[in-house]
Scaffold this motif. Structure first.
Motif, PDB file in Angstrom:
ATOM      1  N   VAL A 179       0.835  -1.204   0.000  1.00 40.02           N
ATOM      2  CA  VAL A 179       0.000   0.000   0.000  1.00 40.02           C
ATOM      3  C   VAL A 179       0.873   1.259   0.000  1.00 40.02           C
ATOM      4  CG1 VAL A 179      -1.675   1.341   1.331  1.00 40.02           C
ATOM      5  CG2 VAL A 179      -1.962  -1.130   1.100  1.00 40.02           C
ATOM      6  N   SER A 183       1.091   4.191  -2.819  1.00 42.29           N
ATOM      7  CA  SER A 183       0.804   5.554  -2.376  1.00 42.29           C
ATOM      8  C   SER A 183       1.957   6.499  -2.696  1.00 42.29           C
ATOM      9  CB  SER A 183       0.525   5.568  -0.866  1.00 42.29           C
ATOM     10  OG  SER A 183      -0.631   4.806  -0.566  1.00 42.29           O
ATOM     11  N   THR A 197       0.610  17.702  -2.482  1.00 40.86           N
ATOM     12  CA  THR A 197       0.343  16.349  -2.000  1.00 40.86           C
ATOM     13  C   THR A 197      -0.518  16.398  -0.736  1.00 40.86           C
ATOM     14  OG1 THR A 197       2.426  16.316  -0.753  1.00 40.86           O
ATOM     15  CG2 THR A 197       2.456  15.411  -2.984  1.00 40.86           C
ATOM     16  N   ARG A 198      -0.409  17.499   0.011  1.00 40.07           N
ATOM     17  CA  ARG A 198      -1.225  17.644   1.228  1.00 40.07           C
ATOM     18  C   ARG A 198      -2.709  17.718   0.871  1.00 40.07           C
ATOM     19  NH1 ARG A 198       1.037  21.811   2.983  1.00 40.07           N
ATOM     20  NH2 ARG A 198       2.527  20.861   4.400  1.00 40.07           N
ATOM     21  N   ALA A 201      -3.747  14.085  -0.515  1.00 44.30           N
ATOM     22  CA  ALA A 201      -3.689  12.955   0.416  1.00 44.30           C
ATOM     23  C   ALA A 201      -5.056  12.529   0.971  1.00 44.30           C
ATOM     24  CB  ALA A 201      -2.721  13.270   1.551  1.00 44.30           C
ATOM     25  N   PRO A 202      -5.941  13.457   1.364  1.00 44.17           N
ATOM     26  CA  PRO A 202      -7.244  13.008   1.865  1.00 44.17           C
ATOM     27  C   PRO A 202      -8.046  12.231   0.822  1.00 44.17           C
ATOM     28  CG  PRO A 202      -6.831  15.280   2.512  1.00 44.17           C
ATOM     29  CD  PRO A 202      -5.767  14.914   1.521  1.00 44.17           C
ATOM     30  N   LEU A 204      -6.728  10.411  -1.613  1.00 41.82           N
ATOM     31  CA  LEU A 204      -6.073   9.104  -1.702  1.00 41.82           C
ATOM     32  C   LEU A 204      -6.479   8.221  -0.535  1.00 41.82           C
ATOM     33  CD1 LEU A 204      -4.026   7.151  -2.955  1.00 41.82           C
ATOM     34  CD2 LEU A 204      -2.217   8.347  -1.674  1.00 41.82           C
ATOM     35  N   SER A 205      -6.503   8.794   0.649  1.00 43.28           N
ATOM     36  CA  SER A 205      -6.898   8.028   1.832  1.00 43.28           C
ATOM     37  C   SER A 205      -8.327   7.516   1.705  1.00 43.28           C
ATOM     38  CB  SER A 205      -6.756   8.898   3.084  1.00 43.28           C
ATOM     39  OG  SER A 205      -7.090   8.168   4.244  1.00 43.28           O
ATOM     40  N   LYS A 206      -9.225   8.379   1.205  1.00 41.44           N
ATOM     41  CA  LYS A 206     -10.611   7.964   1.011  1.00 41.44           C
ATOM     42  C   LYS A 206     -10.700   6.835  -0.006  1.00 41.44           C
ATOM     43  CE  LYS A 206     -15.185   9.715  -0.312  1.00 41.44           C
ATOM     44  NZ  LYS A 206     -15.980  10.903  -0.692  1.00 41.44           N
ATOM     45  N   TRP A 207      -9.936   6.932  -1.083  1.00 42.81           N
ATOM     46  CA  TRP A 207      -9.934   5.899  -2.130  1.00 42.81           C
ATOM     47  C   TRP A 207      -9.448   4.563  -1.566  1.00 42.81           C
ATOM     48  CZ3 TRP A 207     -11.645   4.252  -6.544  1.00 42.81           C
ATOM     49  CH2 TRP A 207     -10.921   3.340  -7.302  1.00 42.81           C
ATOM     50  N   LEU A 208      -8.415   4.636  -0.738  1.00 37.01           N
ATOM     51  CA  LEU A 208      -7.844   3.403  -0.199  1.00 37.01           C
ATOM     52  C   LEU A 208      -8.776   2.733   0.804  1.00 37.01           C
ATOM     53  CD1 LEU A 208      -4.082   4.378   0.210  1.00 37.01           C
ATOM     54  CD2 LEU A 208      -5.118   2.894  -1.518  1.00 37.01           C
ATOM     55  N   GLN A 209      -9.677   3.493   1.399  1.00 41.20           N
ATOM     56  CA  GLN A 209     -10.642   2.875   2.318  1.00 41.20           C
ATOM     57  C   GLN A 209     -11.459   1.806   1.598  1.00 41.20           C
ATOM     58  OE1 GLN A 209     -10.828   3.322   5.674  1.00 41.20           O
ATOM     59  NE2 GLN A 209      -8.993   4.560   5.310  1.00 41.20           N
TER      60      GLN A 209
END
Length: 288
Positions: A179, A183, A197-198, A201-202, A204-209
């Motif tokens: 992962v 990422s 990237t800041r 990042a949210p 990307l985090s949502k997508w990875l959920q």
């Protein structure tokens, strides 16, 4: 079980966190480290400092070892086989299944019980609900000491095979690093355009959920040995689209080397006539 006597050998960041958790749980803790100064913080909190590794082993029936690697464990414990008999060694040093099995045999040869463990946490997580530790070895030994080991986090027992904890430890870490690798590529791609990237990042985090539950479905297919059932997005289509990662990376002046091994497996599986199956089928190429 509070108030048991426990020794901790190795006071790096993780060993220190383990010792602090034992102290907080009300146990009497003896600590030892090659660099004696590392024990000062724990002594200030009530731990006893052993002058040698042998003294630490003698001080407690339960000896928790957390060092850099198995070579370090052998170097520290090897000279003190005369005091191991009757002790329980809980080795929480990261290693391989083969190393764990060899260490279990070595401990038994010298009269010690042995549990191997894998810590699934970073030091600040120790003794929190998020931490869990994998253990393998004799079930009776685990049951005897579980109330003490629970101070570190949730204790998960994996069976008598001493190598089981190390195997699942590395398996979980492999998933994590996979992962992280994807990422890092994603963040590098965004950065290549001068984007933040800041801010990305949210998303990307949502997508990875949505990817979090993927292993559950994959495991069903793997255990059934059927990669062609209920396929939503077949491997042939995914492999064709995956090529765009490398084209985009070249356009943006970044390396796609973190993604290359997966792509190569996808291509091989398609070439072998499995393009109609799910991506999960590439696992068959990992057999040796």
């Amino acid at each position: 079980m509070n108030g048991r006597t426990v020794s901790v050998v190795g006071l790096g960041d993780m060993g220190t966190a383990l010792a602090e958790a034992l102290l907080a749980a009300g146990h009497r803790v003896t600590v030892w480290n090659r660099t004696a100064a590392k024990a000062e913080r724990l002594v200030a909190k009530g731990a006893s400092r052993a002058e040698s590794a042998a003294d630490a082993i003698v001080a407690s029936q339960l000896v928790v070892v957390c060092l850099l690697d198995y070579d370090s464990v052998s170097q520290v414990l090897g000279p003190h086989t005369d005091v191991l008999a009757g002790r329980t060694l809980v080795n929480l040093t990261n290693g391989t299944p083969g190393q764990a099995r060899e260490m279990a045999t070595w401990a038994a040869d010298h009269g010690a019980d042995y549990l191997d463990g894998g810590i699934m946490a970073v030091p600040p997580m120790i003794a929190t609900p998020e931490a869990f530790v994998l253990y393998s070895g004799p079930s009776g030994t685990f049951e005897t000491w579980q109330p003490v080991l629970d101070a570190f986090g949730e204790s998960r027992y994996l069976g008598d095979d001493a190598g089981a904890a190390a195997l699942q430890d590395l398996a979980l870490l492999a998933g994590m690093y996979g992962v992280i690798a994807g990422s890092l590529h994603a963040l590098s791609l965004v950065r290549s355009t001068g984007g933040s990237t800041r801010e990305f990042a949210p998303l990307l985090s949502k997508w990875l959920q949505g990817v979090v539950t993927w292993p559950l479905a994959a495991a069903e297919q793997i255990d059934a040995g059927d990669y062609g059932k209920d396929v939503v997005s077949n491997l042939g289509m995914q492999a064709a689209g995956f090529a765009n990662h490398f084209i985009a990376a070249e356009e943006q002046g970044i390396s796609a080397e973190l993604l290359l091994p997966v792509y190569q497996l996808m291509q091989r599986r398609v070439a072998d006539g499995h393009g109609h199956e799910d991506l999960v089928g590439v696992i068959e190429l990992l057999k040796r």
